[in-house]
Design a protein around this motif. Structure first.
Motif, mmCIF file in Angstrom:
data_model
loop_
_atom_site.group_PDB
_atom_site.id
_atom_site.type_symbol
_atom_site.label_atom_id
_atom_site.label_comp_id
_atom_site.label_asym_id
_atom_site.label_seq_id
_atom_site.Cartn_x
_atom_site.Cartn_y
_atom_site.Cartn_z
ATOM 1 N N ILE A 1 0.830 -1.203 0.000
ATOM 2 C CA ILE A 1 0.000 0.000 0.000
ATOM 3 C C ILE A 1 0.867 1.256 0.000
ATOM 4 O O ILE A 1 0.619 2.214 -0.739
ATOM 5 C CB ILE A 1 -0.954 -0.012 1.206
ATOM 6 C CG1 ILE A 1 -1.928 -1.186 1.094
ATOM 7 C CG2 ILE A 1 -1.718 1.308 1.313
ATOM 8 C CD1 ILE A 1 -2.718 -1.478 2.351
ATOM 9 N N GLN A 2 1.915 1.249 0.822
ATOM 10 C CA GLN A 2 2.831 2.388 0.884
ATOM 11 C C GLN A 2 3.420 2.685 -0.494
ATOM 12 O O GLN A 2 3.429 3.835 -0.955
ATOM 13 C CB GLN A 2 3.954 2.083 1.883
ATOM 14 C CG GLN A 2 5.067 3.119 1.943
ATOM 15 C CD GLN A 2 4.693 4.366 2.708
ATOM 16 O OE1 GLN A 2 3.773 4.341 3.512
ATOM 17 N NE2 GLN A 2 5.394 5.453 2.461
ATOM 18 N N ARG A 3 3.900 1.651 -1.176
ATOM 19 C CA ARG A 3 4.545 1.838 -2.486
ATOM 20 C C ARG A 3 3.530 2.304 -3.526
ATOM 21 O O ARG A 3 3.841 3.155 -4.370
ATOM 22 C CB ARG A 3 5.212 0.538 -2.934
ATOM 23 C CG ARG A 3 6.396 0.131 -2.087
ATOM 24 C CD ARG A 3 7.662 0.918 -2.435
ATOM 25 N NE ARG A 3 8.196 0.490 -3.707
ATOM 26 C CZ ARG A 3 8.253 1.217 -4.817
ATOM 27 N NH1 ARG A 3 7.783 2.455 -4.825
ATOM 28 N NH2 ARG A 3 8.763 0.742 -5.918
ATOM 29 N N MET A 4 2.303 1.768 -3.494
ATOM 30 C CA MET A 4 1.291 2.216 -4.452
ATOM 31 C C MET A 4 0.909 3.668 -4.197
ATOM 32 O O MET A 4 0.740 4.452 -5.139
ATOM 33 C CB MET A 4 0.054 1.311 -4.391
ATOM 34 C CG MET A 4 0.288 -0.066 -4.992
ATOM 35 S SD MET A 4 -1.249 -1.005 -5.272
ATOM 36 C CE MET A 4 -1.829 -1.228 -3.587
ATOM 37 N N SER B 1 -10.133 -1.583 -18.797
ATOM 38 C CA SER B 1 -9.473 -1.091 -17.590
ATOM 39 C C SER B 1 -10.468 -1.056 -16.432
ATOM 40 O O SER B 1 -11.587 -0.561 -16.568
ATOM 41 C CB SER B 1 -8.871 0.295 -17.825
ATOM 42 O OG SER B 1 -9.872 1.225 -18.160
ATOM 43 N N ARG B 2 -10.041 -1.600 -15.283
ATOM 44 C CA ARG B 2 -10.944 -1.719 -14.130
ATOM 45 C C ARG B 2 -10.344 -1.219 -12.831
ATOM 46 O O ARG B 2 -11.042 -0.693 -11.982
ATOM 47 C CB ARG B 2 -11.352 -3.190 -13.923
ATOM 48 C CG ARG B 2 -12.189 -3.789 -15.029
ATOM 49 C CD ARG B 2 -12.705 -5.167 -14.616
ATOM 50 N NE ARG B 2 -13.632 -5.088 -13.487
ATOM 51 C CZ ARG B 2 -14.198 -6.145 -12.905
ATOM 52 N NH1 ARG B 2 -13.920 -7.362 -13.351
ATOM 53 N NH2 ARG B 2 -15.030 -5.997 -11.893
ATOM 54 N N TRP B 3 -9.044 -1.418 -12.626
ATOM 55 C CA TRP B 3 -8.471 -1.279 -11.295
ATOM 56 C C TRP B 3 -7.474 -0.119 -11.230
ATOM 57 O O TRP B 3 -6.626 0.041 -12.098
ATOM 58 C CB TRP B 3 -7.764 -2.576 -10.887
ATOM 59 C CG TRP B 3 -8.559 -3.806 -11.188
ATOM 60 C CD1 TRP B 3 -8.283 -4.772 -12.105
ATOM 61 C CD2 TRP B 3 -9.805 -4.191 -10.569
ATOM 62 N NE1 TRP B 3 -9.256 -5.730 -12.107
ATOM 63 C CE2 TRP B 3 -10.205 -5.409 -11.183
ATOM 64 C CE3 TRP B 3 -10.597 -3.644 -9.572
ATOM 65 C CZ2 TRP B 3 -11.368 -6.070 -10.819
ATOM 66 C CZ3 TRP B 3 -11.766 -4.298 -9.209
ATOM 67 C CH2 TRP B 3 -12.137 -5.493 -9.826
ATOM 68 N N ALA B 4 -7.569 0.653 -10.150
ATOM 69 C CA ALA B 4 -6.590 1.719 -9.917
ATOM 70 C C ALA B 4 -5.321 1.161 -9.299
ATOM 71 O O ALA B 4 -4.253 1.785 -9.381
ATOM 72 C CB ALA B 4 -7.182 2.783 -8.994
ATOM 73 N N SER C 1 -1.147 0.850 -10.418
ATOM 74 C CA SER C 1 0.020 0.125 -9.912
ATOM 75 C C SER C 1 -0.360 -1.274 -9.443
ATOM 76 O O SER C 1 -1.383 -1.456 -8.777
ATOM 77 C CB SER C 1 0.648 0.876 -8.734
ATOM 78 O OG SER C 1 1.153 2.136 -9.121
ATOM 79 N N VAL C 2 0.498 -2.236 -9.794
ATOM 80 C CA VAL C 2 0.387 -3.588 -9.262
ATOM 81 C C VAL C 2 1.560 -3.804 -8.316
ATOM 82 O O VAL C 2 2.724 -3.695 -8.727
ATOM 83 C CB VAL C 2 0.426 -4.650 -10.374
ATOM 84 C CG1 VAL C 2 0.324 -6.055 -9.774
ATOM 85 C CG2 VAL C 2 -0.686 -4.422 -11.381
ATOM 86 N N LEU D 1 4.557 -1.642 -12.363
ATOM 87 C CA LEU D 1 4.720 -2.949 -11.729
ATOM 88 C C LEU D 1 5.757 -2.778 -10.627
ATOM 89 O O LEU D 1 6.933 -2.546 -10.895
ATOM 90 C CB LEU D 1 5.162 -3.999 -12.743
ATOM 91 C CG LEU D 1 5.399 -5.411 -12.187
ATOM 92 C CD1 LEU D 1 4.158 -5.947 -11.475
ATOM 93 C CD2 LEU D 1 5.833 -6.366 -13.307
ATOM 94 N N LEU D 2 5.300 -2.882 -9.376
ATOM 95 C CA LEU D 2 6.132 -2.587 -8.220
ATOM 96 C C LEU D 2 6.530 -3.884 -7.527
ATOM 97 O O LEU D 2 5.683 -4.612 -7.015
ATOM 98 C CB LEU D 2 5.375 -1.694 -7.236
ATOM 99 C CG LEU D 2 4.730 -0.428 -7.821
ATOM 100 C CD1 LEU D 2 3.905 0.283 -6.759
ATOM 101 C CD2 LEU D 2 5.804 0.492 -8.376
#
Length: 332
Positions: free
Chosen positions: A139-142, A216-219, A242-243, A268-269
């Protein structure tokens, strides 16, 4: 303090492999500035891999696995820590190349040690453990890459596992609309209690025709699964989404193209909790004790207490998908 204690030890040679509870002495522990009486540890997917011959997790044998622990300092040559202080050690090289948390005593380098943040008990810290730390770091990285609740829903894959279940609850607490992906049919009530607004069966999280882009669906997405699930996530991210990838329960290989990255600006994280700096680790643990701490932490996740003697079966079960939430190892 007693010089003798019990630990689970994994050993391997060309001819044999063993997972045994053994009695040890403090002299058998590896070098380190801080010696800890371990109160709690937790069973993670990596720990399950440590219990099989071809797990490819342990870097040396014999070794005590257990990639996280919480306990009390009983001796320290590091001026940052004093006898009687409650501390956490999670990830780093613990339980991989250095004797880990499945032991009544542990000795570790001072740079790995985190003072228990105000707002957490030792038990709560291990309900979270490396799984919770990984979820929080995801969560922090996103969020560092622009994720906000108003940007759209966030999908959590493998939502009943340690990383997934904590991520669902943390994201919901932060005000995100959370979709939970799972391969289990009987967990809808559990996931709703965690805060999931939508539940998706695992079969929907695939891209069988391997199209470079789907609707596209997800933030954002928390992905401890990898494999085909990651292929699906990359193809369904919103622009700039971001994933956060932290695992490979669904396999180490995935199919994709450059299109999600160059046409939708997808991030992509890679989430590696083992090698982050101590300062970053403390920052994430502070959030785990404050804005990311799930409400009713000891109740909501269904944490089950086990003993050292129960560990071999629990390590096997987590590899077979038989663990929901967290298994806590009570050591003292």
């Amino acid at each position: 303090m007693t010089d003798r204690f019990r630990a689970l030890v994994v050993d391997k040679s060309d001819a044999s492999f063993s997972v045994e509870i053994k009695e040890m002495t403090l002299d058998e522990l590896p070098p380190g500035e801080v010696t800890i009486r371990v109160a709690w540890s937790g069973v993670n997917y990596k720990d399950g891999l440590a219990g099989i011959p071809d797990g490819r997790i342990l870097e040396t044998y014999p070794l005590i696995p257990g990639i996280d622990l919480a306990g009390t300092v009983i001796h320290s040559s590091d001026s940052r820590f004093k006898e009687g202080e409650e501390v956490i050690v999670a990830s780093a090289e613990l339980g991989v190349s250095h004797n880990g948390g499945f032991s009544e005593m542990a000795r570790v380098p001072g740079d790995w040690v985190i003072p228990l943040p105000e707002g957490l008990t030792l038990k709560e810290a291990m309900v979270l453990g490396t799984a919770g730390f990984t979820a929080a770091m995801s969560i922090q990285r996103m969020e560092e890459n622009g994720l906000k609740p108003e940007k759209g829903p966030v999908l959590v894959a493998g939502a009943t596992g340690g990383v997934g279940s904590t991520a669902v609850s943390m994201l919901a607490k932060r005000g995100y609309t959370v979709a939970a992906g799972t391969g289990k049919a009987d967990v809808q009530d559990y996931l709703r209690r965690l805060g999931a607004a939508e539940i998706l069966p695992r079969e929907e999280l695939t891209n069988p025709k391997q199209r470079p882009l789907l609707k596209s669906r997800w933030a954002g997405a928390v992905d401890p699964v990898g494999g085909e699930t990651l292929s699906y996530l990359l193809s369904t991210m919103k622009f700039g989404g971001s994933v956060a990838l932290s695992g490979l329960a669904g396999g180490g290989k995935f199919a994709s193209t450059v299109y999600p990255f160059i046409l939708r600006g997808v991030n992509l994280l890679g989430i590696d909790s083992a090698h982050v700096s101590n300062a970053y680790r403390r920052k994430v643990w502070h959030r785990l004790a404050t804005d990311l701490k799930p409400e009713g932490l000891l109740d909501w996740i269904g944490a089950e207490e086990i003993t050292l003697d129960d560990l071999p079966a629990a390590m096997s079960s987590i590899l077979q998908g038989g663990v929901r939430g967290r298994k806590l190892v009570k050591l003292s």
